[in-house]
Motif scaffolding. Structure first.
Motif, mmCIF file in Angstrom:
data_model
loop_
_atom_site.group_PDB
_atom_site.id
_atom_site.type_symbol
_atom_site.label_atom_id
_atom_site.label_comp_id
_atom_site.label_asym_id
_atom_site.label_seq_id
_atom_site.Cartn_x
_atom_site.Cartn_y
_atom_site.Cartn_z
ATOM 1 N N ARG A 201 42.569 -24.132 -4.311
ATOM 2 C CA ARG A 201 41.494 -24.444 -3.379
ATOM 3 C C ARG A 201 40.281 -24.981 -4.140
ATOM 4 N NH1 ARG A 201 41.487 -23.561 1.683
ATOM 5 N NH2 ARG A 201 43.166 -22.021 1.556
ATOM 6 N N LYS A 202 39.690 -25.995 -3.597
ATOM 7 C CA LYS A 202 38.514 -26.563 -4.230
ATOM 8 C C LYS A 202 37.409 -25.523 -4.320
ATOM 9 C CE LYS A 202 39.279 -31.385 -2.882
ATOM 10 N NZ LYS A 202 38.721 -32.565 -2.175
ATOM 11 N N ALA A 203 36.721 -25.512 -5.424
ATOM 12 C CA ALA A 203 35.653 -24.530 -5.637
ATOM 13 C C ALA A 203 34.337 -25.044 -5.072
ATOM 14 C CB ALA A 203 35.509 -24.231 -7.128
ATOM 15 N N MET A 204 33.587 -24.130 -4.463
ATOM 16 C CA MET A 204 32.273 -24.498 -3.954
ATOM 17 C C MET A 204 31.233 -24.266 -5.048
ATOM 18 S SD MET A 204 30.285 -23.234 -0.502
ATOM 19 C CE MET A 204 30.184 -21.529 -1.051
ATOM 20 N N LEU A 205 30.460 -25.270 -5.337
ATOM 21 C CA LEU A 205 29.455 -25.172 -6.390
ATOM 22 C C LEU A 205 28.313 -24.268 -5.945
ATOM 23 C CD1 LEU A 205 29.253 -28.919 -7.505
ATOM 24 C CD2 LEU A 205 30.586 -27.079 -8.541
ATOM 25 N N ASP A 206 27.871 -23.404 -6.851
ATOM 26 C CA ASP A 206 26.710 -22.568 -6.559
ATOM 27 C C ASP A 206 25.447 -23.424 -6.537
ATOM 28 O OD1 ASP A 206 28.110 -20.246 -6.340
ATOM 29 O OD2 ASP A 206 27.832 -19.641 -8.423
ATOM 30 N N PRO A 207 24.501 -23.092 -5.657
ATOM 31 C CA PRO A 207 23.259 -23.884 -5.597
ATOM 32 C C PRO A 207 22.428 -23.742 -6.863
ATOM 33 C CG PRO A 207 23.109 -21.926 -4.208
ATOM 34 C CD PRO A 207 24.526 -22.017 -4.666
ATOM 35 N N ARG A 208 21.670 -24.778 -7.139
ATOM 36 C CA ARG A 208 20.749 -24.755 -8.282
ATOM 37 C C ARG A 208 19.312 -24.853 -7.780
ATOM 38 N NH1 ARG A 208 23.484 -28.425 -13.130
ATOM 39 N NH2 ARG A 208 25.478 -27.292 -13.199
ATOM 40 N N ILE A 260 17.959 -23.120 -12.604
ATOM 41 C CA ILE A 260 18.783 -21.920 -12.587
ATOM 42 C C ILE A 260 19.861 -22.055 -11.524
ATOM 43 C CG2 ILE A 260 18.766 -19.410 -12.312
ATOM 44 C CD1 ILE A 260 15.798 -19.480 -13.021
ATOM 45 N N GLN A 261 21.071 -21.652 -11.864
ATOM 46 C CA GLN A 261 22.174 -21.647 -10.912
ATOM 47 C C GLN A 261 22.351 -20.227 -10.378
ATOM 48 O OE1 GLN A 261 26.293 -22.455 -12.310
ATOM 49 N NE2 GLN A 261 26.291 -24.095 -10.808
ATOM 50 N N VAL A 262 22.367 -20.086 -9.051
ATOM 51 C CA VAL A 262 22.478 -18.768 -8.432
ATOM 52 C C VAL A 262 23.587 -18.787 -7.382
ATOM 53 C CG1 VAL A 262 20.034 -18.254 -8.794
ATOM 54 C CG2 VAL A 262 20.751 -19.309 -6.649
ATOM 55 N N SER A 263 24.067 -17.622 -7.041
ATOM 56 C CA SER A 263 25.083 -17.515 -5.993
ATOM 57 C C SER A 263 24.433 -17.726 -4.631
ATOM 58 C CB SER A 263 25.762 -16.154 -6.056
ATOM 59 O OG SER A 263 24.807 -15.126 -5.910
#
Length: 352
Positions: A201-208, A260-263
């Motif tokens: 399954r394609k991964a969803m990128l965490d927001p930055r 910063i990358q966060v969930s």
């Protein structure tokens, strides 16, 4: 039963007894009308059933003094009961909010993660036999001269969605699992290497996010993360302890900001706080940071260098500084920092 018309308010009570709880046309208008009628309905409901039976039985055409007194007392008790009800409901709402905060979501309902589509691909290793060449071969050249002809011949009847040439491998993507399996069956014997087919399954990128106006002592990855996860930001700290991700991608010391990358759960917490976080002795604004993909070969957007989508992959590279036909790192004008020679190939191409 019908009350004597001489009894004040008899028409109102008659309507209640008949089961009609809609405000009468001749009652006060606007919100006051609704409120008054609601009080009458509630007050009538508070009258003890024994008292209601006494004047609802139809044995008398007028309300006796005892029933009127009961109605009066009911209105007085209604005031206290309404206040108690309001206080109880407010306490219940406060308790719910506090319970949600203790659960770590600060009253924010968790949104279900979107179901992303599947992707199907194979990775072909680019290897050159030592006997074939003593000098290293460029991956693009190796793909074009040695591997690509074999792959095209093997996949004559299999649709390929996309091809991406990396440093040490080539990824072929397919639309369906059946196409992937058909490709894997013919590629292994054609290339003489084991081909692993992958379906995931394609991964969803965490927001930055970008945090601005940082103090000099916070322009350090460990110190910045430690300060974000301090007790000043309890909701973020708790979400991180429950598996939420926080990772520093980039720190710009000249501009005093960090990316910063966060969930998604942590991003929702920050959004609920009006895009603010607490660091040191002040509040800092946070904004979303979007990454735009640009090709370093042709300078167009939407793909990277080496992609089959590059319209100029077989042409000389384009400089990002002066738009000349050479790689940006080889640009002499850039080395001299001659801003008069600055030129964007995308703007120039559009006639701007």
């Amino acid at each position: 039963m019908v009350f004597n018309s001489k009894c004040k308010g008899s028409s109102v009570l008659n309507r209640l007894l008949e089961g009609d709880i809609t405000p009468p046309p001749n009652s006060p208008s606007g919100p006051t009308r609704e409120q008054v009628w609601g009080l009458l309905v509630s007050a009538y409901a508070l009258i003890p059933s024994s008292s209601r039976t006494r004047f609802e039985s139809g044995t008398s055409s007028t309300m006796d003094a005892g029933s009127l007194e009961v109605l009066k007392e009911s209105f007085e008790s209604l005031k206290t009961d309404l206040l108690a009800t309001i206080e109880r409901r407010v306490d219940d709402q406060v308790s719910k909010i506090l319970d949600k905060k203790e659960d770590g979501n600060s009253g924010i309902e968790d949104q279900p993660e979107p179901v992303l589509p599947m992707k199907h691909y194979v990775d072909i290793k680019l290897e050159v036999d030592e006997d074939d060449s003593a000098a290293p071969v460029c991956p693009k050249k190796q793909w074009a001269e040695f591997v690509k002809p074999k792959v095209e011949s093997a996949l004559k009847g299999v649709p390929v969605l996309n091809t991406f040439v990396n440093k040490g491998s080539v990824r072929l993507s397919f639309e369906t699992d059946d196409q992937l399996k058909a490709a894997g069956a013919v590629l292994s014997p054609a290339l003489g290497q084991e081909i692993q087919t992958v379906t995931e399954r394609k991964a969803m990128l965490d927001p930055r996010i970008a945090v601005n106006d940082l103090d000099a002592d916070l322009l350090d990855e460990e110190k910045l993360i430690s300060e974000i996860l301090s007790d000043k930001n309890q909701d973020i700290k708790k979400a991180h302890g429950q598996g939420g991700n926080i990772k520093v991608i980039h720190i710009n010391r000249n501009g005093s900001f960090a990316v910063i990358q966060v969930s998604p759960s942590i991003r929702r917490i920050i959004s609920s706080n009006k895009d603010k976080i607490f660091l040191k002795l002040r509040q800092h604004s946070v904004r979303d940071r979007f990454h735009v993909v640009q090709c370093f070969h042709c300078q167009e957007f939407g793909h990277v260098a080496g992609s089959m989508r590059c319209s100029k992959k077989d042409s000389p590279a384009v400089c990002a500084f002066c738009a000349g036909e050479h790689e940006t790192r080889q640009c002499q004008e850039k080395r001299k920092n001659d801003v008069a020679k600055l030129r964007c190939i995308n703007c120039h191409g559009s006639g701007s």
